[in-house]
Motif scaffolding. Sequence first.
Motif, mmCIF file in Angstrom:
data_model
loop_
_atom_site.group_PDB
_atom_site.id
_atom_site.type_symbol
_atom_site.label_atom_id
_atom_site.label_comp_id
_atom_site.label_asym_id
_atom_site.label_seq_id
_atom_site.Cartn_x
_atom_site.Cartn_y
_atom_site.Cartn_z
ATOM 1 N N SER A 37 -31.261 5.674 27.514
ATOM 2 C CA SER A 37 -32.267 6.742 27.505
ATOM 3 C C SER A 37 -33.430 6.415 28.427
ATOM 4 O O SER A 37 -33.874 7.263 29.204
ATOM 5 C CB SER A 37 -32.782 6.974 26.083
ATOM 6 O OG SER A 37 -31.748 7.390 25.241
ATOM 7 N N VAL A 38 -33.905 5.187 28.358
ATOM 8 C CA VAL A 38 -35.044 4.787 29.195
ATOM 9 C C VAL A 38 -34.658 4.796 30.670
ATOM 10 O O VAL A 38 -35.415 5.268 31.529
ATOM 11 C CB VAL A 38 -35.576 3.403 28.752
ATOM 12 C CG1 VAL A 38 -36.568 2.842 29.753
ATOM 13 C CG2 VAL A 38 -36.213 3.505 27.372
ATOM 14 N N LEU A 41 -34.273 8.380 31.915
ATOM 15 C CA LEU A 41 -35.606 8.966 32.094
ATOM 16 C C LEU A 41 -36.299 8.410 33.333
ATOM 17 O O LEU A 41 -36.871 9.156 34.127
ATOM 18 C CB LEU A 41 -36.477 8.681 30.867
ATOM 19 C CG LEU A 41 -36.217 9.540 29.649
ATOM 20 C CD1 LEU A 41 -36.994 9.006 28.459
ATOM 21 C CD2 LEU A 41 -36.587 10.971 29.926
ATOM 22 N N VAL A 76 -35.268 15.643 30.385
ATOM 23 C CA VAL A 76 -36.307 14.634 30.136
ATOM 24 C C VAL A 76 -36.759 14.688 28.676
ATOM 25 O O VAL A 76 -36.912 13.648 28.022
ATOM 26 C CB VAL A 76 -37.499 14.831 31.109
ATOM 27 C CG1 VAL A 76 -38.686 14.000 30.695
ATOM 28 C CG2 VAL A 76 -37.079 14.482 32.531
ATOM 29 N N ALA A 77 -36.948 15.882 28.135
ATOM 30 C CA ALA A 77 -37.359 16.013 26.737
ATOM 31 C C ALA A 77 -36.280 15.474 25.801
ATOM 32 O O ALA A 77 -36.586 14.746 24.838
ATOM 33 C CB ALA A 77 -37.664 17.471 26.421
ATOM 34 N N SER A 80 -36.120 11.727 25.950
ATOM 35 C CA SER A 80 -37.303 11.147 25.313
ATOM 36 C C SER A 80 -37.088 11.083 23.807
ATOM 37 O O SER A 80 -37.373 10.060 23.169
ATOM 38 C CB SER A 80 -38.548 11.979 25.626
ATOM 39 O OG SER A 80 -38.808 11.976 26.999
ATOM 40 N N LEU A 84 -36.660 7.584 21.536
ATOM 41 C CA LEU A 84 -37.473 7.333 20.348
ATOM 42 C C LEU A 84 -36.584 7.172 19.118
ATOM 43 O O LEU A 84 -36.783 6.256 18.307
ATOM 44 C CB LEU A 84 -38.475 8.475 20.138
ATOM 45 C CG LEU A 84 -39.365 8.353 18.913
ATOM 46 C CD1 LEU A 84 -40.259 7.116 19.029
ATOM 47 C CD2 LEU A 84 -40.208 9.599 18.751
#
Length: 189
Positions: A37-38, A41, A76-77, A80, A84
């Motif tokens: 994910s990171v 992004l 991107v959302a 993110s 998390l």
Amino acid sequence: MASTDIEYKSSSTPPPPAGVDYFKVDVILRFLLLAASVVALGVIVSSDQTEVVFFQGTLVPQPAKFKHTPAFVYFVAAFSVSGLYALVSALASIAVIQKPEFKLKFLLNFIFWDTLVLGIIASATGAAGSVAYIGLKGNSNLGWIKVCNVYDKFCRHLAGSIAVALFGSIVTVLLIWLSAFTIHSRVPK
């Protein structure tokens, strides 16, 4: 008179099999999802590129940013949220390793939330992939021209980000399978 009743022994029935503990693998997969994910992004957010293009008879600098396309903003959302969630659920998995009495409850919750996150990131990956494909190939039927021959760095970043996102989706499927298998192995036969 002989009794035909079945004699019950004082010992209780054996407990159901404990199953194999896969929570360490679960933690590793959750950190892989966090990393995917990171990286996804980071790659898409750093994809800005400005090129000078011919527009209405003059040369003008025209930027290409992920913010200009709703599918990329959704991507991107979604990632993110995925990052998390991966962090929080990895910490929860570590807590379950330390307090094993909550394993079954967490496994059921993990299946539910992992499936929800999979739906979100798979849809975001598909949306971003379809827009990126139009940018790569264009659509001659609609008169949409390809732009990846002009914005090559931008398109390479998109491709890399989508590839890492696909990896993240596969990791999430593995997490769902692992939780389901762990629950299945705890069911008495």
